[in-house]
Design an enzyme around this catalytic site. Structure first.
Site, PDB file in Angstrom:
ATOM      1  N   TYR A 139       0.809  -1.222   0.000  1.00 45.94           N
ATOM      2  CA  TYR A 139       0.000   0.000   0.000  1.00 45.94           C
ATOM      3  C   TYR A 139       0.842   1.272   0.000  1.00 45.94           C
ATOM      4  CZ  TYR A 139      -4.238  -2.714   0.934  1.00 45.94           C
ATOM      5  OH  TYR A 139      -5.293  -3.587   0.851  1.00 45.94           O
ATOM      6  N   LYS A 186       3.137 -14.343   5.298  1.00 48.41           N
ATOM      7  CA  LYS A 186       3.351 -15.282   4.199  1.00 48.41           C
ATOM      8  C   LYS A 186       4.868 -15.426   4.021  1.00 48.41           C
ATOM      9  CE  LYS A 186       1.502 -17.738   0.896  1.00 48.41           C
ATOM     10  NZ  LYS A 186       0.477 -18.772   1.013  1.00 48.41           N
ATOM     11  N   ASP A 219      -3.131 -17.627   4.554  1.00 45.39           N
ATOM     12  CA  ASP A 219      -4.220 -18.407   3.945  1.00 45.39           C
ATOM     13  C   ASP A 219      -4.810 -19.396   4.946  1.00 45.39           C
ATOM     14  OD1 ASP A 219      -1.630 -19.264   3.595  1.00 45.39           O
ATOM     15  OD2 ASP A 219      -1.876 -20.009   1.565  1.00 45.39           O
ATOM     16  N   ASP A 243      -5.861  -5.688   5.932  1.00 45.57           N
ATOM     17  CA  ASP A 243      -7.041  -5.139   5.266  1.00 45.57           C
ATOM     18  C   ASP A 243      -8.038  -6.264   4.963  1.00 45.57           C
ATOM     19  OD1 ASP A 243      -8.758  -3.481   3.957  1.00 45.57           O
ATOM     20  OD2 ASP A 243      -7.404  -2.963   2.311  1.00 45.57           O
TER      21      ASP A 243
END
Ligand code: NAI
Ligand code: MG
Length: 350
Positions: A139, A186, A219, A243
């Site tokens: 972002y 991740k 995930d 987010d």
């Protein structure tokens, strides 16, 4: 007489100033509702209304005008409604600009089961707080197109941001006596960026041995949140994952109409709902103002008005638990105004 006028003036001057950003879409409707409820609860402030989003663009200003940013910096506290950001083209996000300019590095988003709100997951009691990094990651807005058929984005992660975010999350847990913190990442794929985040998380965890610290790949986290959300306590994560995961958590406890948030910096704080400007229902008078109201209650706690926040919160809980006067997103038929008036009636009866 003159003395009286002067002291009245001093009293007015001494009232706390709060910046207000009515925003776009449903923004002005829910802001009106929230200010009406705060007013009925006896909260007094000098509200300073500021331009942002489409209203600013219509006047030829940037979506987040420098004057708005500077006024919030000076006042130190703001309540903000959502602003619209066009998809794939047009102006850049007013929110990202504000969070970066004021260095509002931590975005705190609670997702808590509420009485009477029937969701898909009403069998479990959910009480999760997401602490999301708010100024960098993908972002940061560093995108470029070296070729018409290739577009690149840069993921920026700095050690300083990881460190201060984790520090904020652990300190918040100490204040709230929370037990378990999970870093969401991740790092199996993003070895340098998410790897650095994870490294700083565990480094900070050593300073808080009383708190159980673990981590989970994003995930798998989404799946676990859906099947056993009650096992999570605090989630700390980078901007993009935060987010996405915070909308997921909002969905677990009844939807975006109930999900509040706070953007926290060293010297400024901006309180706003998780949701956007909801153009599909804007102007219809049916938006749920609770997410912005709960954000305002986080603001009251932030400025030390915890008793008042509790009183308003109890009134909202009674209206939700009763379930007769709630907005369409919660399965009811009440308008924003009818719901707002129901909360005010509860406040006056308490
Ligand atoms: P959204 O959050 O505005 O809406 C998603 C769905 O939730 C819609 O069906 C909407 O009607 C519903 N919803 C949201 N808030 C509600 C409320 N208070 N009461 C009842 N229903 C509610 O997300 P969307 O449609 O993806 O984004 C719309 C615009 O908002 C975009 O321009 C986006 O960039 C912007 N946005 C701004 C944010 C901010 O200012 N902090 C945050 C998220 C999105
Ligand atoms: Mg979002």
């Amino acid at each position: 007489m003159k003395e009286l006028a002067e002291s009245a003036n001093m009293f007015r001057m001494s009232k706390r100033r709060i910046a207000i950003l009515p925003g776009d879409g449903i923004g002005p409707e829910i802001m009106d509702a929230v200010l009406k409820i705060l007013d009925s609860a006896g909260f007094e402030a000098n509200y300073v209304a500021l331009e942002a989003g489409q209203t600013a663009l219509d006047k030829g200003l940037p979506a987040m005008p420098p004057a708005t940013i500077e006024t919030i910096r000076e006042i130190g506290i703001a309540l903000k409604s959502p602003t619209t950001t066009p998809i794939g083209k047009g102006h850049t996000s007013a929110n990202v600009a504000l969070r970066q300019a004021l260095d509002l590095f931590a975005n705190v988003r609670p997702a808590i089961t509420l009485p009477g709100v029937v969701g898909y997951f009403d069998k479990s009691r959910i009480d999760i707080i997401i602490v999301r990094e708010n100024t960098e990651d993908l972002y940061a807005g560093v995108e470029y197109q070296p070729h018409p058929d290739v577009a690149l984005a840069t993921k920026i992660i700095t050690r300083l941001s990881c460190r201060r975010l984790c520090k904020y999350a652990f300190e918040m847990m100490v204040r709230q006596d929370r037990k378990r913190i999970t870093a969401v990442h991740k790092a199996n794929i993003m070895k340098l960026t998410d790897g650095m985040f994870l490294e700083e998380f565990y480094r900070m965890a050593k300073e808080y041995p009383q708190i159980k610290a673990d981590d989970i790949i994003v995930d798998n986290c989404c799946m676990q949140l859906v099947i056993k959300p009650e096992t999570f306590d605090v989630l700390v994560t980078e901007n993009l994952y935060g987010d996405i995961v915070s909308d997921l958590c909002a969905g677990l406890v009844g939807g975006l109409g109930l999900a509040p948030g706070a953007n926290i910096g060293e010297s400024c704080a901006v309180f706003e709902a998780v949701h956007g400007s909801a153009p599909d229902i804007a102007g219809k008078g049916i938006a749920n103002p609770t997410a912005l109201l709960f954000s305002a209650l986080m603001m009251l706690c932030h400025i030390g008005e915890t008793e008042l926040a509790d009183r308003i919160s109890r009134a909202v809980m009674r209206v939700l638990a009763d379930g007769k006067i709630v907005t369409g997103d919660l399965g009811g038929t009440a308008s924003t105004t009818e719901y707002t008036d129901a909360v005010i009636r509860e406040l006056q009866n308490s």
